[in-house]
Design a protein around this motif. Structure first.
Motif, PDB file in Angstrom:
ATOM      1  N   PRO A   1       0.701  -1.204   0.026  1.00 25.48           N
ATOM      2  CA  PRO A   1       0.150   0.039  -0.133  1.00 25.48           C
ATOM      3  C   PRO A   1       0.751   1.394  -0.196  1.00 25.48           C
ATOM      4  CG  PRO A   1      -0.650  -1.530   1.967  1.00 25.48           C
ATOM      5  CD  PRO A   1       0.234  -1.988   0.844  1.00 25.48           C
ATOM      6  N   CYS A   2       0.127   2.030  -0.885  1.00 25.87           N
ATOM      7  CA  CYS A   2       1.186   3.341  -0.944  1.00 25.87           C
ATOM      8  C   CYS A   2       0.450   4.471  -1.097  1.00 25.87           C
ATOM      9  CB  CYS A   2       2.697   3.390  -2.004  1.00 25.87           C
ATOM     10  SG  CYS A   2       3.629   1.989  -1.929  1.00 25.87           S
TER      11      CYS A   2
ATOM     12  N   VAL B   1       7.818  -4.779  -6.168  1.00 27.16           N
ATOM     13  CA  VAL B   1       7.110  -4.433  -5.489  1.00 27.16           C
ATOM     14  C   VAL B   1       6.098  -3.064  -6.151  1.00 27.16           C
ATOM     15  CG1 VAL B   1       6.771  -2.067  -3.800  1.00 27.16           C
ATOM     16  CG2 VAL B   1       8.860  -3.364  -3.550  1.00 27.16           C
ATOM     17  N   ALA B   2       5.003  -3.951  -6.314  1.00 23.50           N
ATOM     18  CA  ALA B   2       3.684  -2.997  -6.492  1.00 23.50           C
ATOM     19  C   ALA B   2       3.797  -1.937  -5.706  1.00 23.50           C
ATOM     20  CB  ALA B   2       2.799  -4.264  -7.002  1.00 23.50           C
ATOM     21  N   VAL B   3       3.712  -1.098  -5.974  1.00 24.38           N
ATOM     22  CA  VAL B   3       2.444   0.344  -5.691  1.00 24.38           C
ATOM     23  C   VAL B   3       1.182  -0.142  -5.839  1.00 24.38           C
ATOM     24  CG1 VAL B   3       2.432   2.706  -5.963  1.00 24.38           C
ATOM     25  CG2 VAL B   3       5.002   1.583  -6.379  1.00 24.38           C
TER      26      VAL B   3
ATOM     27  N   HIS C   1      -1.128   9.728   5.079  1.00 24.49           N
ATOM     28  CA  HIS C   1      -0.752   8.342   5.732  1.00 24.49           C
ATOM     29  C   HIS C   1      -2.061   7.907   6.521  1.00 24.49           C
ATOM     30  CE1 HIS C   1       0.856   8.409  10.342  1.00 24.49           C
ATOM     31  NE2 HIS C   1       1.139   7.080   9.888  1.00 24.49           N
ATOM     32  N   GLU C   2      -3.265   9.183   6.351  1.00 21.51           N
ATOM     33  CA  GLU C   2      -4.672   8.167   7.113  1.00 21.51           C
ATOM     34  C   GLU C   2      -5.317   7.704   5.423  1.00 21.51           C
ATOM     35  OE1 GLU C   2      -6.611   9.335   9.165  1.00 21.51           O
ATOM     36  OE2 GLU C   2      -4.696  10.387  10.006  1.00 21.51           O
ATOM     37  N   LEU C   3      -4.577   7.219   4.413  1.00 24.99           N
ATOM     38  CA  LEU C   3      -5.531   6.790   3.545  1.00 24.99           C
ATOM     39  C   LEU C   3      -4.942   5.155   3.487  1.00 24.99           C
ATOM     40  CD1 LEU C   3      -4.870   8.934   0.045  1.00 24.99           C
ATOM     41  CD2 LEU C   3      -7.564   7.763   1.075  1.00 24.99           C
TER      42      LEU C   3
ATOM     43  N   ALA D   1       2.941   0.007   4.736  1.00 24.42           N
ATOM     44  CA  ALA D   1       3.245   0.466   3.809  1.00 24.42           C
ATOM     45  C   ALA D   1       4.033   1.877   3.962  1.00 24.42           C
ATOM     46  CB  ALA D   1       1.498   1.145   4.291  1.00 24.42           C
ATOM     47  N   VAL D   2       3.645   2.749   2.484  1.00 22.84           N
ATOM     48  CA  VAL D   2       4.024   3.965   2.299  1.00 22.84           C
ATOM     49  C   VAL D   2       3.513   5.194   2.249  1.00 22.84           C
ATOM     50  CG1 VAL D   2       6.030   4.713   0.195  1.00 22.84           C
ATOM     51  CG2 VAL D   2       6.355   2.277   1.141  1.00 22.84           C
ATOM     52  N   TRP D   3       3.784   6.338   2.656  1.00 17.59           N
ATOM     53  CA  TRP D   3       3.003   6.942   2.760  1.00 17.59           C
ATOM     54  C   TRP D   3       4.149   8.114   2.638  1.00 17.59           C
ATOM     55  CZ3 TRP D   3       2.831  10.411   6.683  1.00 17.59           C
ATOM     56  CH2 TRP D   3       3.845  10.007   8.483  1.00 17.59           C
ATOM     57  N   GLY D   4       3.237   9.588   2.467  1.00 13.52           N
ATOM     58  CA  GLY D   4       3.712  10.742   2.784  1.00 13.52           C
ATOM     59  C   GLY D   4       4.494  11.630   1.832  1.00 13.52           C
ATOM     60  N   THR D   5       5.596  12.762   1.933  1.00 19.32           N
ATOM     61  CA  THR D   5       4.800  13.985   1.140  1.00 19.32           C
ATOM     62  C   THR D   5       6.286  12.801  -0.772  1.00 19.32           C
ATOM     63  OG1 THR D   5       7.492  14.079   1.687  1.00 19.32           O
ATOM     64  CG2 THR D   5       5.790  15.584   2.047  1.00 19.32           C
TER      65      THR D   5
END
Length: 348
Positions: free
Chosen positions: A230-231, A324-326, A243-245, A300-304
């Motif tokens: 999840p990204c 890695v599948a985004v 981050h919320e997503l 998961a990956v999140w952020g700017t």
């Protein structure tokens, strides 16, 4: 499966391929959904994967994507082995391989009782055995053979493709989270789709993959590992929306999609996943999300754009991962999808 020694290029950058897991909730039309895959091809992504849940079916969508693209790989991640027979799965794989000019990869998995029994009205019976037999039957179909199969779940006699089989059969991947499911992928499949795994969790499951490969009298290096990750990326808010997503996305799967995701996380040491599952089941979804917030950075990956790219590189550098599948969170809007796919595109 890569090894630690080849996890990074000479310049120190992560070398796992990047795919994109197409969104299933955000797009207002089929054309928009396919358009994400077309854009991903222009950005250089290795493959566009599509799950099949309760929206647009994967087969029709992937056929359109195959027609509108020329180079990007396409794949199902994942088709369940209950709502289609193994013979039909074989036909589908052969057809999509033909439609894509040899770019298709078939991803299969058992899903779970919440989906299979609740949505499809089929008993969730012997999921691992059914997955194994489905893989074996699909391989016979793709070889163009007359299928004669006497298994525990399926008995077939006489089925054969009416058209010519693919010159190059598409690889068959299997999704799994538990030790036996990953072992099955290592023993019988061409690839393993890892879901809801931390970097440390991936290393732990690699032992199961290696054990399965050994039982299949082959090397784990022959099994392609794809991490569905999840990204989300957002700008102008420090990454708060992203981050919320991802937090809400992970909480939904831990709390609302049966026990498999919860159990997978508990095995990796995230005992709080149990509490999140209980809270969600009791109707306190806000509390479930708050619990997941405590460990979502490991999953998961999140952020700017800059922060998300750094986090993505960390997952790409895990030695067992080939791709890695985004994966776009279920709550992502069109703008969220575009921002994430653009920001995390493969580097030139």
């Amino acid at each position: 499966m890569t090894t630690d020694s080849d996890a990074t290029d000479a310049d120190g950058t992560a070398d796992a391929d990047l795919g994109v897991h197409l969104p299933v909730a955000a797009q207002p039309s089929l054309d928009d959904l396919v358009g994400v895959g077309v854009h991903a091809e222009a950005l250089g992504y290795e493959r566009a994967w599509l799950p099949e849940t309760w929206g647009r079916d994967a087969v029709t969508t992937l056929a359109l994507l195959a027609e509108r693209t020329a180079e990007i790989g396409i794949g199902s991640s994942l088709l369940n082995v209950y709502s289609r027979s193994p013979a039909l799965l074989g036909e589908t794989a052969a057809t999509l391989q033909e439609a894509s000019g040899g770019r298709f990869r078939l991803g299969l998995g058992p899903s779970g009782p919440a989906v299979i029994e609740g949505w499809h009205g089929v008993d969730f019976d012997r999921p691992l055995r059914r997955t194994r037999e489905s893989v074996e039957i699909v391989r016979q179909v793709l070889a163009g053979d007359v299928v004669r199969y006497d298994g525990d779940c399926f008995e077939l006699d006489g089925f054969r493709l009416r058209c010519a089989p693919p010159e190059t059969p598409p690889p068959i991947d299997v999704g799994g989270m538990g030790p036996k499911a990953v072992e099955l992928a290592g023993r019988f499949a061409d690839g393993w789709h890892a879901l809801m795994c931390s970097p440390d969790g991936l290393q732990s499951r690699a032992e199961d993959l290696e054990r399965g490969a050994s039982l299949g009298d082959r090397s784990a290096d022959d099994v392609r590992v794809t991490l569905v990750l999840p990204c989300a990326v957002s700008e102008g808010d420090g990454g708060d929306r992203a981050h919320e997503l991802v937090t809400e996305h992970v909480a939904f799967y831990v709390g609302g999609m049966g026990t498999f995701y919860r159990d997978a996380l508990v095995r990796q040491g995230y005992d709080a996943a149990h509490d999140a599952h209980v809270a969600w089941g009791a109707g306190d979804r806000e509390h479930a999300v708050e619990i997941v917030r405590g460990f979502v950075d490991d999953l998961a990956v999140w952020g700017t754009p800059e922060a998300a790219r750094a986090a993505l590189d960390r997952f790409c550098a895990v030695g067992v991962v080939d791709e890695v599948a985004v994966a776009l969170p279920r709550g992502a809007t069109d703008d969220d999808v575009a921002a994430t796919v653009d920001a995390l595109a493969p580097r030139a």
